[in-house]
Design a protein around this motif. Structure first.
Motif, PDB file in Angstrom:
ATOM      1  N   VAL A  10       0.853  -1.181   0.000  1.00  0.00           N
ATOM      2  CA  VAL A  10       0.000   0.000   0.000  1.00  0.00           C
ATOM      3  C   VAL A  10       0.891   1.233   0.000  1.00  0.00           C
ATOM      4  CG1 VAL A  10      -1.756   1.293   1.252  1.00  0.00           C
ATOM      5  CG2 VAL A  10      -1.850  -1.210   1.212  1.00  0.00           C
ATOM      6  N   TYR A  11       0.724   2.074  -0.996  1.00  0.00           N
ATOM      7  CA  TYR A  11       1.525   3.289  -1.125  1.00  0.00           C
ATOM      8  C   TYR A  11       0.833   4.410  -0.327  1.00  0.00           C
ATOM      9  CZ  TYR A  11       3.971   1.040  -5.091  1.00  0.00           C
ATOM     10  OH  TYR A  11       4.708   0.195  -5.902  1.00  0.00           O
ATOM     11  N   THR A  12       1.390   4.721   0.808  1.00  0.00           N
ATOM     12  CA  THR A  12       0.787   5.703   1.715  1.00  0.00           C
ATOM     13  C   THR A  12       0.720   7.088   1.069  1.00  0.00           C
ATOM     14  OG1 THR A  12       1.661   4.477   3.602  1.00  0.00           O
ATOM     15  CG2 THR A  12       0.932   6.738   4.002  1.00  0.00           C
ATOM     16  N   GLY A  13      -0.457   7.675   1.135  1.00  0.00           N
ATOM     17  CA  GLY A  13      -0.651   9.016   0.605  1.00  0.00           C
ATOM     18  C   GLY A  13      -0.956   9.080  -0.873  1.00  0.00           C
ATOM     19  N   ALA A  14      -0.851   7.943  -1.568  1.00  0.00           N
ATOM     20  CA  ALA A  14      -1.085   7.933  -3.011  1.00  0.00           C
ATOM     21  C   ALA A  14      -2.572   7.827  -3.319  1.00  0.00           C
ATOM     22  CB  ALA A  14      -0.342   6.762  -3.652  1.00  0.00           C
ATOM     23  N   HIS A  15      -2.965   8.423  -4.434  1.00  0.00           N
ATOM     24  CA  HIS A  15      -4.360   8.415  -4.860  1.00  0.00           C
ATOM     25  C   HIS A  15      -4.543   7.493  -6.058  1.00  0.00           C
ATOM     26  CE1 HIS A  15      -5.863  11.847  -2.404  1.00  0.00           C
ATOM     27  NE2 HIS A  15      -4.568  12.127  -2.356  1.00  0.00           N
ATOM     28  N   HIS A  16      -5.780   7.125  -6.305  1.00  0.00           N
ATOM     29  CA  HIS A  16      -6.109   6.312  -7.480  1.00  0.00           C
ATOM     30  C   HIS A  16      -5.606   7.037  -8.732  1.00  0.00           C
ATOM     31  CE1 HIS A  16      -8.393   3.324  -9.745  1.00  0.00           C
ATOM     32  NE2 HIS A  16      -8.791   4.310 -10.527  1.00  0.00           N
ATOM     33  N   GLY A  17      -4.752   6.364  -9.499  1.00  0.00           N
ATOM     34  CA  GLY A  17      -4.194   6.975 -10.702  1.00  0.00           C
ATOM     35  C   GLY A  17      -2.820   7.573 -10.508  1.00  0.00           C
ATOM     36  N   PHE A  18      -2.104   7.189  -9.441  1.00  0.00           N
ATOM     37  CA  PHE A  18      -0.857   7.867  -9.099  1.00  0.00           C
ATOM     38  C   PHE A  18       0.253   7.728 -10.135  1.00  0.00           C
ATOM     39  CE2 PHE A  18      -0.565   3.764  -6.737  1.00  0.00           C
ATOM     40  CZ  PHE A  18       0.612   3.243  -7.268  1.00  0.00           C
ATOM     41  N   THR A  19       0.141   6.784 -11.064  1.00  0.00           N
ATOM     42  CA  THR A  19       1.174   6.631 -12.099  1.00  0.00           C
ATOM     43  C   THR A  19       0.902   7.466 -13.347  1.00  0.00           C
ATOM     44  OG1 THR A  19       0.039   4.769 -13.142  1.00  0.00           O
ATOM     45  CG2 THR A  19       1.630   4.240 -11.401  1.00  0.00           C
ATOM     46  N   GLN A  20      -0.246   8.091 -13.415  1.00  0.00           N
ATOM     47  CA  GLN A  20      -0.667   8.751 -14.653  1.00  0.00           C
ATOM     48  C   GLN A  20      -0.327  10.239 -14.628  1.00  0.00           C
ATOM     49  OE1 GLN A  20      -1.944   6.584 -17.158  1.00  0.00           O
ATOM     50  NE2 GLN A  20      -1.089   5.243 -15.587  1.00  0.00           N
ATOM     51  N   ALA A  21       0.781  10.598 -15.288  1.00  0.00           N
ATOM     52  CA  ALA A  21       1.329  11.946 -15.201  1.00  0.00           C
ATOM     53  C   ALA A  21       0.475  12.997 -15.889  1.00  0.00           C
ATOM     54  CB  ALA A  21       2.743  11.970 -15.771  1.00  0.00           C
ATOM     55  N   ASP A  22      -0.481  12.569 -16.694  1.00  0.00           N
ATOM     56  CA  ASP A  22      -1.359  13.541 -17.347  1.00  0.00           C
ATOM     57  C   ASP A  22      -2.656  13.748 -16.568  1.00  0.00           C
ATOM     58  OD1 ASP A  22      -2.384  11.038 -17.902  1.00  0.00           O
ATOM     59  OD2 ASP A  22      -2.703  11.405 -20.046  1.00  0.00           O
ATOM     60  N   THR A  23      -2.664  13.358 -15.297  1.00  0.00           N
ATOM     61  CA  THR A  23      -3.831  13.558 -14.441  1.00  0.00           C
ATOM     62  C   THR A  23      -3.414  14.223 -13.131  1.00  0.00           C
ATOM     63  OG1 THR A  23      -3.788  11.537 -13.090  1.00  0.00           O
ATOM     64  CG2 THR A  23      -4.682  11.344 -15.329  1.00  0.00           C
ATOM     65  N   ALA A  24      -4.414  14.795 -12.449  1.00  0.00           N
ATOM     66  CA  ALA A  24      -4.158  15.454 -11.173  1.00  0.00           C
ATOM     67  C   ALA A  24      -3.825  14.467 -10.061  1.00  0.00           C
ATOM     68  CB  ALA A  24      -5.372  16.296 -10.780  1.00  0.00           C
ATOM     69  N   ALA A  25      -4.072  13.172 -10.285  1.00  0.00           N
ATOM     70  CA  ALA A  25      -3.790  12.157  -9.273  1.00  0.00           C
ATOM     71  C   ALA A  25      -2.316  11.769  -9.228  1.00  0.00           C
ATOM     72  CB  ALA A  25      -4.629  10.910  -9.540  1.00  0.00           C
ATOM     73  N   TYR A  26      -1.534  12.254 -10.181  1.00  0.00           N
ATOM     74  CA  TYR A  26      -0.134  11.822 -10.301  1.00  0.00           C
ATOM     75  C   TYR A  26       0.665  12.134  -9.043  1.00  0.00           C
ATOM     76  CZ  TYR A  26       4.576  11.327 -12.171  1.00  0.00           C
ATOM     77  OH  TYR A  26       5.875  10.947 -12.380  1.00  0.00           O
ATOM     78  N   ASP A  27       1.505  11.172  -8.678  1.00  0.00           N
ATOM     79  CA  ASP A  27       2.384  11.298  -7.518  1.00  0.00           C
ATOM     80  C   ASP A  27       3.755  10.800  -7.964  1.00  0.00           C
ATOM     81  OD1 ASP A  27       3.894  10.538  -5.166  1.00  0.00           O
ATOM     82  OD2 ASP A  27       2.038  10.608  -4.011  1.00  0.00           O
ATOM     83  N   SER A  28       4.687  11.703  -8.132  1.00  0.00           N
ATOM     84  CA  SER A  28       5.977  11.336  -8.727  1.00  0.00           C
ATOM     85  C   SER A  28       6.740  10.316  -7.884  1.00  0.00           C
ATOM     86  CB  SER A  28       6.835  12.577  -8.958  1.00  0.00           C
ATOM     87  OG  SER A  28       7.082  13.259  -7.743  1.00  0.00           O
ATOM     88  N   ALA A  29       6.684  10.448  -6.564  1.00  0.00           N
ATOM     89  CA  ALA A  29       7.396   9.496  -5.705  1.00  0.00           C
ATOM     90  C   ALA A  29       6.769   8.113  -5.798  1.00  0.00           C
ATOM     91  CB  ALA A  29       7.391   9.986  -4.261  1.00  0.00           C
TER      92      ALA A  29
END
Length: 251
Positions: free
Chosen positions: A215-234
């Motif tokens: 479980v990636y703490t603090g990550a949102h649904h879609g965290f790998t998708q850089a063209d969305t607001a859900a993106y999380d680089s870490a």
């Protein structure tokens, strides 16, 4: 990084023709294949760039438009950057398309994708690996359980509906899976609540499936998708490390 060569391809299926993106190292040497299952936003520049990165690591990567029954990609018009304000209107169009892609239809298509990869001169002999994002994670687990002799590894990131109470829930195929699995879950994800993560892990453990579920703490649904607001680089970089490690162990 290895230079890569990408191209649009068409894949014949029992229900028509699926457009797809194929990318492989530019030397043309057959490489282990990775079938990349898209998220709900579909085959678009960002997914092609993800496939390119995988190919640069030494793999032949196929990204099919799983919504091909509704047209070639992009099936739904998307902005360059998908922010929260744009999502409701997008999902008005995408929602019915997702619901029409039943597990049975998706697995019929999966056979066509696997057959196409097996016949490709850019693909090494042997089973393939899968990676899937959002709804694609569900398709990856279903494929691993439906075609166990053809899948050596499968990964799913910020997946949804992986262990529901419906009769076509992916976790119910656990006993058939022979691949090693890896999951990177987002803890801020309503599509995969904690009870589903627990149900998935319990089913895989009971079936003796090699797997790791994080479980990636603090990550949102879609965290790998850089063209969305859900993106999380870490979280995205963590996903790449885990995925490439899984592929490295497999191939």
């Amino acid at each position: 990084m290895t230079a890569v060569q990408g191209t649009a391809v068409d894949i014949p299926t029992r229900d028509g023709t699926a457009d797809a993106y194929l990318v492989h190292p530019g030397d043309g040497v057959p490489r282990p294949a990775v079938l990349l299952y898209m998220d709900a936003f579909g085959l678009r520049p960002h997914l092609r760039s993800m496939a390119d990165r995988l190919a640069a690591a030494g793999y032949t990567v196929l990204v099919p438009n799983v919504f091909y029954r509704h047209g070639r990609a992009p099936v739904v018009e998307l902005p360059e950057f998908i922010d929260p304000a744009a999502r409701p209107k997008i999902f008005e169009s995408i929602g019915p398309i997702i619901r029409e892609l039943t597990s049975d239809l998706a697995m019929r298509d999966a056979a066509a994708y696997l057959d196409w990869l097996a016949a490709s001169p850019f693909t090494a002999d042997g089973p393939v690996a899968l990676t899937g994002y959002c709804m694609g994670a569900r398709l990856a687990v279903l494929t691993a359980g439906t075609y166990p002799d053809r899948v050596a590894a499968a990964a799913g990131f910020h997946g949804g509906r992986l262990a529901t109470e419906t009769p076509d829930s992916p976790h119910l195929l656990a006993e058939h899976i022979t691949a090693e699995l890896y999951f990177g879950h987002a803890d801020q994800d309503q599509s995969l609540p904690e009870e589903q993560i627990k149900r998935l892990d319990e089913a895989l453990t009971a079936a003796g499936v090699r797997h790791r579920s994080e479980v990636y703490t603090g990550a949102h649904h879609g965290f790998t998708q850089a063209d969305t607001a859900a993106y999380d680089s870490a979280a995205d970089e963590r996903h790449w490390q885990a995925l490439l490690a899984l592929l490295g162990r497999t191939f």
